[in-house]
Design a protein around this motif. Structure first.
Motif, PDB file in Angstrom:
ATOM      1  N   SER A   1       0.814  -1.223   0.000  1.00 21.45           N
ATOM      2  CA  SER A   1       0.000   0.000   0.000  1.00 21.45           C
ATOM      3  C   SER A   1       0.849   1.275   0.000  1.00 21.45           C
ATOM      4  CB  SER A   1      -0.932   0.007   1.215  1.00 21.45           C
ATOM      5  OG  SER A   1      -0.191   0.069   2.421  1.00 21.45           O
ATOM      6  N   ILE A   2       2.116   1.158   0.368  1.00 23.70           N
ATOM      7  CA  ILE A   2       2.996   2.334   0.430  1.00 23.70           C
ATOM      8  C   ILE A   2       3.346   2.837  -0.964  1.00 23.70           C
ATOM      9  CG2 ILE A   2       5.271   3.158   1.180  1.00 23.70           C
ATOM     10  CD1 ILE A   2       5.155   1.021   3.410  1.00 23.70           C
ATOM     11  N   ILE A   3       3.543   1.924  -1.902  1.00 28.11           N
ATOM     12  CA  ILE A   3       4.145   2.256  -3.199  1.00 28.11           C
ATOM     13  C   ILE A   3       3.334   3.294  -3.994  1.00 28.11           C
ATOM     14  CG2 ILE A   3       4.969   1.299  -5.393  1.00 28.11           C
ATOM     15  CD1 ILE A   3       5.366  -1.376  -3.882  1.00 28.11           C
ATOM     16  N   PRO A   4       2.022   3.109  -4.236  1.00 28.94           N
ATOM     17  CA  PRO A   4       1.297   4.115  -5.035  1.00 28.94           C
ATOM     18  C   PRO A   4       1.257   5.493  -4.372  1.00 28.94           C
ATOM     19  CG  PRO A   4       0.033   2.075  -4.833  1.00 28.94           C
ATOM     20  CD  PRO A   4       1.149   1.989  -3.859  1.00 28.94           C
TER      21      PRO A   4
ATOM     22  N   PHE B   1      -0.996  13.515   0.011  1.00 33.05           N
ATOM     23  CA  PHE B   1      -0.326  12.287  -0.417  1.00 33.05           C
ATOM     24  C   PHE B   1       0.999  12.096   0.309  1.00 33.05           C
ATOM     25  CE2 PHE B   1      -3.261  13.219  -3.841  1.00 33.05           C
ATOM     26  CZ  PHE B   1      -3.825  11.980  -4.072  1.00 33.05           C
ATOM     27  N   GLN B   2       1.665  13.172   0.671  1.00 28.47           N
ATOM     28  CA  GLN B   2       2.904  13.058   1.431  1.00 28.47           C
ATOM     29  C   GLN B   2       2.641  12.514   2.833  1.00 28.47           C
ATOM     30  OE1 GLN B   2       4.455  17.035   1.242  1.00 28.47           O
ATOM     31  NE2 GLN B   2       5.048  16.881  -0.912  1.00 28.47           N
ATOM     32  N   VAL B   3       1.626  13.065   3.494  1.00 25.22           N
ATOM     33  CA  VAL B   3       1.281  12.598   4.841  1.00 25.22           C
ATOM     34  C   VAL B   3       0.781  11.157   4.787  1.00 25.22           C
ATOM     35  CG1 VAL B   3      -0.255  12.950   6.807  1.00 25.22           C
ATOM     36  CG2 VAL B   3       0.801  14.917   5.686  1.00 25.22           C
ATOM     37  N   ALA B   4      -0.022  10.838   3.791  1.00 25.89           N
ATOM     38  CA  ALA B   4      -0.548   9.472   3.654  1.00 25.89           C
ATOM     39  C   ALA B   4       0.576   8.465   3.481  1.00 25.89           C
ATOM     40  CB  ALA B   4      -1.521   9.395   2.475  1.00 25.89           C
ATOM     41  N   ALA B   5       1.583   8.806   2.694  1.00 26.36           N
ATOM     42  CA  ALA B   5       2.713   7.893   2.487  1.00 26.36           C
ATOM     43  C   ALA B   5       3.476   7.654   3.796  1.00 26.36           C
ATOM     44  CB  ALA B   5       3.652   8.458   1.424  1.00 26.36           C
ATOM     45  N   VAL B   6       3.684   8.718   4.563  1.00 20.51           N
ATOM     46  CA  VAL B   6       4.397   8.584   5.840  1.00 20.51           C
ATOM     47  C   VAL B   6       3.599   7.723   6.816  1.00 20.51           C
ATOM     48  CG1 VAL B   6       5.221   9.851   7.867  1.00 20.51           C
ATOM     49  CG2 VAL B   6       5.657  10.754   5.573  1.00 20.51           C
TER      50      VAL B   6
END
Length: 440
Positions: free
Chosen positions: A88-91, A170-175
């Protein structure tokens, strides 16, 4: 609730992973429209792309969910939980880096592929983990708390999307997604499943003909871990309640996927909604869902039964879509979203009913098979609702009813409600339990 220490780490993992995934939902419509149809409020291509993504991801999930559930039965919940959390991290990292058209299509392709595992994998394994850890009599409360955690993640993710800019979302979601994977690896302990010698799996019960078609080994490799169609059919035929629950799960997922495929595009075309308005509607719905799953299920479930709460949730879904389809003003979607208090009761009660129809050593495959069925509904749903939505939001509609596709979504929930009224819930009992009852 027993084993609260282990469950609290599971709930934190599920919460963080869902916050990361759901945070992007209010923004992804605007990102998609900006990438494929810049400057427009109506775009058939964006609707078809979303529908195609759902269909392909759902088709892959039909195979992957039973496989993940079966492998988690054999090799442990924690080991298999690592897979969807990492994928789930990749996209998210791609759109966190840049949101140009090229980066959007890279995200689109990778999201479509990884969603085959991620869109149901975490929930599938979490359900098996709960069933391993919580006694049968308390599962309705445990499943309600799990659904409440997911709903709370919806609230927090949506609220974050409301406050953050699209670039920061999207930056916060990735972290957060990375933190979820690390937290699970460090703190979550795997479960230990004890199988009584007198308790045999459903796939090895029944008549001699069923035994011949349903035999399977306990230790599986990756290929043999995929349940055969005969295994799944035998599981579905194990009880009338299980079969009926599978049909209800199909129509419930058909409606949920249809809602995801076309509601935001309908609201954008009808009332010119943007990211913040989408977030407000979702926020109302998921606050209600959190209240219902954390309070209603643990308090009312043991009293009035899961089947009653299931019917209530399905009927609330129909009413929600009915009011949205005839919305005459921009405030109507906000008001109908309040039905989320009841709408989100359907799924956790279905899961609780299903968990009580199988033995402890088949929780993973049972939940995986049901999630496979719902994934199949995710394949069919956009094939039905995306063309309907594109047609009735265009100038070439056969008659003027922009919300017609939304009403059709509600009809799927209505069919599920009618099926639920015929359900007579009978919990699964092991052979040992039956022998004790006879001896008493």
């Amino acid at each position: 609730m027993e084993n609260w220490g282990s469950l609290s780490h599971l709930f934190v993992t599920v919460f963080l992973s869902n916050v990361a995934m759901l945070m992007v939902n209010p923004a992804i419509t605007d990102v998609t429209m900006a990438a494929v149809c810049p400057g427009k409020d109506e775009c058939s291509l964006a609707i078809y792309l979303t529908g195609f993504q759902q269909a392909i991801a759902g088709l892959g999930s039909v195979v992957m969910m039973p496989l993940i559930g079966n492998l988690s039965d054999a090799y442990g919940r924690k080991t298999l939980l690592t897979v969807p959390l990492v994928l789930s991290i990749i996209p998210l990292v791609i759109l966190a880096w840049k949101r140009t058209t090229a980066f959007f299509y890279a995200y689109y392709v990778l999201r479509t592929l990884t969603a085959m595992v991620t869109q149901g994998g975490v929930v599938c394994i979490a359900l098996g983990y709960l069933a391993d850890t919580v006694s049968e009599g308390k599962r309705v409360s445990a499943f309600g708390v799990l659904s409440g955690v997911v709903s709370a993640a919806y609230v927090c993710g949506t609220l974050a999307a409301r406050l953050l800019s699209t670039a920061h979302i999207f930056q916060v979601a990735a972290v957060v997604s990375i933190i979820a994977a690390v937290y699970m690896k460090v703190f979550l302990k795997d479960t230990t499943r004890h199988t009584d010698a007198l308790e045999q799996p459903i796939l090895k019960q029944g008549t001699e003909s069923n035994q011949a078609c349903c035999e399977s080994s306990k230790k599986v490799d990756f290929i043999k871990g995929i349940p055969s169609p005969k295994d799944i059919v035998c599981l579905l035929k194990s009880s009338i309640t299980f079969s009926l629950a599978a049909f209800i799960a199909f129509f419930n997922s058909l409606a949920e996927a249809g809602l995801e495929a076309c509601l935001q595009y309908f609201l954008k075309a009808r009332f010119h909604f943007m990211k913040d308005q989408f977030a407000d509607v979702l926020l109302i719905a998921y606050i209600g869902a959190t209240i219902s799953n954390v309070l209603f299920m643990p308090l009312l479930g043991p009293v009035i039964g899961e089947e009653v709460l299931l019917s209530l949730g399905l009927f609330a879904g129909f009413l929600n879509m009915f009011f949205d389809s005839i919305a005459w003003s921009a405030w109507v979607p906000y008001a109908s979203a309040a039905l989320g208090v009841f709408l989100f009761l359907a799924t956790p009660n279905l899961r609780s009913i299903i968990s009580k129809q199988v033995g402890d050593n088949e929780q993973g495959i049972a939940q995986g098979c049901i999630l496979g069925i719902t994934a199949f509904a995710n394949v069919i749903s956009p094939l039905i609702y995306s063309p309907l939505s594109a047609l009735f939001l265009s100038d070439s509609a056969p008659f003027h009813f922009p919300g017609f596709s939304i009403l059709c979504v509600g009809l799927a929930w209505l069919i599920g409600f009618l099926l639920s009224t015929t359900m007579k819930f009978i919990p699964h009992h092991s052979p040992r339990h039956k022998s004790i009852v006879r001896e008493g």
